[in-house]
Scaffold this motif. Structure first.
Motif, short mmCIF file in Angstrom:
data_model
loop_
_atom_site.label_atom_id
_atom_site.label_comp_id
_atom_site.label_asym_id
_atom_site.label_seq_id
_atom_site.Cartn_x
_atom_site.Cartn_y
_atom_site.Cartn_z
N GLU A 400 20.08 41.89 50.98
CA GLU A 400 21.09 42.82 50.50
C GLU A 400 21.61 42.33 49.16
N ASN A 401 21.63 43.22 48.17
CA ASN A 401 22.13 42.89 46.85
C ASN A 401 23.41 43.70 46.61
N ILE A 402 24.50 43.01 46.32
CA ILE A 402 25.83 43.63 46.22
C ILE A 402 26.36 43.45 44.80
N THR A 403 26.88 44.54 44.22
CA THR A 403 27.48 44.50 42.89
C THR A 403 28.95 44.90 42.98
N ILE A 404 29.81 44.06 42.43
CA ILE A 404 31.24 44.33 42.38
C ILE A 404 31.59 44.77 40.96
N ALA A 405 32.10 45.97 40.79
CA ALA A 405 32.51 46.47 39.48
C ALA A 405 34.04 46.44 39.39
N ASN A 406 34.55 45.89 38.30
CA ASN A 406 35.99 45.89 38.05
C ASN A 406 36.34 47.19 37.34
N THR A 407 36.95 48.12 38.06
CA THR A 407 37.30 49.43 37.50
C THR A 407 38.76 49.49 37.06
N GLY A 408 39.43 48.34 37.11
CA GLY A 408 40.82 48.29 36.70
C GLY A 408 40.97 47.93 35.22
N SER A 409 42.21 47.67 34.80
CA SER A 409 42.51 47.36 33.40
C SER A 409 42.75 45.88 33.18
N ALA A 410 42.78 45.08 34.24
CA ALA A 410 43.02 43.64 34.12
C ALA A 410 41.81 42.87 34.63
N ALA A 411 41.59 41.70 34.05
CA ALA A 411 40.46 40.87 34.46
C ALA A 411 40.73 40.21 35.82
N VAL A 412 39.67 39.98 36.55
CA VAL A 412 39.74 39.20 37.78
C VAL A 412 39.18 37.82 37.47
N ASN A 413 39.91 36.79 37.83
CA ASN A 413 39.41 35.43 37.63
C ASN A 413 39.45 34.71 38.97
N GLY A 414 38.31 34.71 39.63
CA GLY A 414 38.22 34.18 40.98
C GLY A 414 38.24 35.32 41.98
N TRP A 415 37.15 35.46 42.77
CA TRP A 415 37.11 36.59 43.70
C TRP A 415 36.58 36.18 45.06
N LYS A 416 37.09 36.89 46.05
CA LYS A 416 36.58 36.80 47.43
C LYS A 416 36.36 38.23 47.90
N LEU A 417 35.14 38.54 48.31
CA LEU A 417 34.81 39.87 48.80
C LEU A 417 34.60 39.78 50.31
N THR A 418 35.41 40.53 51.05
CA THR A 418 35.36 40.49 52.51
C THR A 418 34.73 41.78 53.04
N PHE A 419 33.80 41.63 53.99
CA PHE A 419 33.14 42.78 54.61
C PHE A 419 32.62 42.36 55.98
N THR A 420 32.25 43.35 56.77
CA THR A 420 31.79 43.09 58.14
C THR A 420 30.32 43.44 58.27
N LEU A 421 29.53 42.48 58.72
CA LEU A 421 28.11 42.71 58.95
C LEU A 421 27.90 43.49 60.24
N ILE A 453 35.52 38.52 36.17
CA ILE A 453 34.98 39.88 36.01
C ILE A 453 35.94 40.64 35.10
N ALA A 454 35.51 40.88 33.88
CA ALA A 454 36.35 41.59 32.92
C ALA A 454 36.45 43.07 33.29
N PRO A 455 37.48 43.77 32.83
CA PRO A 455 37.55 45.22 33.06
C PRO A 455 36.30 45.91 32.55
N GLY A 456 35.72 46.75 33.38
CA GLY A 456 34.50 47.46 33.01
C GLY A 456 33.23 46.67 33.24
N SER A 457 33.37 45.40 33.66
CA SER A 457 32.20 44.56 33.92
C SER A 457 31.97 44.42 35.43
N SER A 458 30.91 43.72 35.78
CA SER A 458 30.58 43.57 37.19
C SER A 458 30.00 42.19 37.45
N ALA A 459 29.95 41.82 38.71
CA ALA A 459 29.30 40.60 39.18
C ALA A 459 28.42 40.97 40.36
N SER A 460 27.28 40.31 40.47
CA SER A 460 26.34 40.62 41.55
C SER A 460 26.01 39.36 42.34
#
Length: 487
Positions: A400-421, A453-460
């Protein structure tokens, strides 16, 4: 053995897959038509290599095909493709006599649609080996090995340039690994495997492939002695693969001489899995040393007539296996996290006799993530987010390949993505993130190099998992405690 009818069905299925790949690649090409591919130069790696009678390849996994930036570089720069996992035993024969060639067929069709040769990888290996093989009585291992090789090599007959028939057979001291095949058959398993592959696909070049055999040492001496012995027995060995997973600044000075002694036996040699890992964060001096390392490897290959080509393991740092395997290391390829060329790319172009010119400001330095943030690392950030994911499943496994896009106006510095398998899914390995626990509700945490993750950017990031029948994707994701939209 396949019946004629089965073989025709297989070929028809692969032609359909190839047609779908062509359609998909045309659509992708249309979306990229106005964008110069990252790393584009006046002459590409593959064009310069072909002019010298060599190839320049890369490794891909099925999930890579959904990444347009990666595909743009892969198709513009490389003319040889090695499937990263899709032809290994745990994928192709997960249970005794039950074969699954779908993932491999997808990559072969992609390669054919983009005029890439295919390096078959691999037929016999102690790793990524289904438990049922190791559990067989010794008296049954040879038959299982021969059936596996015959079935897979016949399936891809005429569609692969070469096979890594036996992968990584040696320990570091030059003794043979005591795996299921050695324990059942002794040293003869290697000759038997090569002869079996040759019978199934007589035109494929058949290799032994291993790491830490690039220079002259105990392990490469053992490989050389084995090659001599096999050739003396009339075994149709065609080449030796030097994996070339280097640590920065440690390309051996004896690499060219080592290549030449194998070539003198009448064998081809190939650099099959090149990368050059750096302790992070990578400095400007590190990147220049990496450029020198890449140039040295290419120069060694060019100096040996029977060195047929160089393949990098992966396309860019974003899809490299290194960070997930060697803690604290990364930046191991010619392309950065955004598939922009690094100094190693320019040095490779120069080593092949070309001129890279000035492709973009990032052609001499990797992109650097922004340092401003609206959240502390791993904390409850407030940026809006959108998550997309692509699942590629087979009998008992999936990637599984997951892409997180920052659609907000502020940068994210350090992320945790939570989901259920889904129930029955268990993560076995991951890349570009750490995932814990391995099942149920899990959290993917950034690596040091992709925290921002800058605004408008993504991490995979991505992962491989086993499943018990339910290969569905998660239905919802939360980034630093905030629910993301799916898309």
């Amino acid at each position: 053995m396949h019946t004629d009818r089965t073989d025709r069905t297989d070929r028809t299925n692969r032609r359909l897959a190839a047609a779908l790949a062509v359609i998909a690649s045309c659509a992708l090409a249309g979306s990229l038509a106005l964008v110069r591919p990252a790393g584009a130069a006046d002459t590409s790696l593959k064009q310069l290599s072909e002019a010298k009678g060599k190839y320049f390849g890369t490794a891909l996994v099925q999930s890579n095909l959904s990444n347009s930036a990666l595909v743009g570089v892969a198709t513009s720069q490389f003319d040889m493709m090695t499937p990263g996992n899709e032809m290994k035993w745990d994928t192709t024969e997960p249970s005794n006599g039950s074969f699954n060639f779908g993932p491999g067929d997808t990559l072969v069709a992609f390669a054919q649609a983009h005029s890439m040769k295919v390096r078959g990888h691999n037929l016999v290996w102690h790793s990524q080996l289904p438990g049922w093989v190791s559990s067989l009585p010794s008296s049954q291992v040879q038959a299982a090995m021969e059936t596996h090789i015959t079935t897979e090599a016949t399936h891809y007959k005429g569609e692969v340039y070469s096979w890594d028939v036996v992968n990584e057979p040696f320990n570091e001291d030059g003794t043979l690994r005591q795996d299921a095949f050695y324990n059942a058959m002794g040293t003869n398993y290697i000759a038997d495997a090569i002869r079996t592959a040759h019978a199934a696909d007589p035109n494929a070049k058949l290799y032994l492939n291993d790491y830490n055999i690039e220079g002259e040492n105990a392990k490469s001496n053992a490989m050389y002695s084995l090659a001599q012995s096999l050739l003396a027995q009339g075994v149709p060995l065609g080449g030796i693969g030097l994996e070339s997973h280097f640590i920065l600044g440690q390309v051996p000075s004896t690499m060219q001489a080592n290549m030449q002694r194998f070539a003198a036996l009448g064998l081809d040699v190939a650099v099959t899995e090149l990368d050059d890992r750096i302790q992070l964060p990578a400095s400007s001096a590190n990147l220049q040393q990496q450029a020198s390392d890449y140039s040295a490897v290419i120069g060694d290959c060019l100096a040996v007539t029977r060195c047929v080509g160089v393949s990098q393991w992966g396309v860019g740092d974003a899809d490299s296996w290194i960070p997930g395997t060697f803690s604290g290391y990364g930046a191991a390829t010619m392309y950065d996290q955004n598939y922009q060329p690094k100094p190693a790319f320019n040095a490779s172009i120069a080593a092949l006799g070309g001129s890279s010119g000035s492709t973009s400001p990032s052609s001499s330095t990797p992109s650097t993530p922004p340092t401003t943030s609206s959240s502390s690392p791993g904390g409850g950030g407030s940026a809006a987010c959108k998550v997309s994911d692509v699942v590629s499943a087979w009998n008992t496994g999936l990637t599984e390949n997951i892409t997180i896009a920052n659609t907000g106006s502020a940068a994210v510095n350090g992320w945790k993505l939570t989901f259920t398998l889904a129930s029955g899914q268990t993560v076995s390995n991951s890349w570009n993130a750490t995932i814990s626990p391995s099942s149920g509700q899990v959290t993917a945490t950034n690596m040091s190099y992709n925290a921002a993750i800058a605004p408008g950017s993504s991490a995979s990031f991505g992962f491989q998992a086993t499943h018990t029948g339910n290969a569905s994707a998660p239905s919802s994701f939360s980034l630093n405690g905030q629910v993301c939209t799916n898309g």
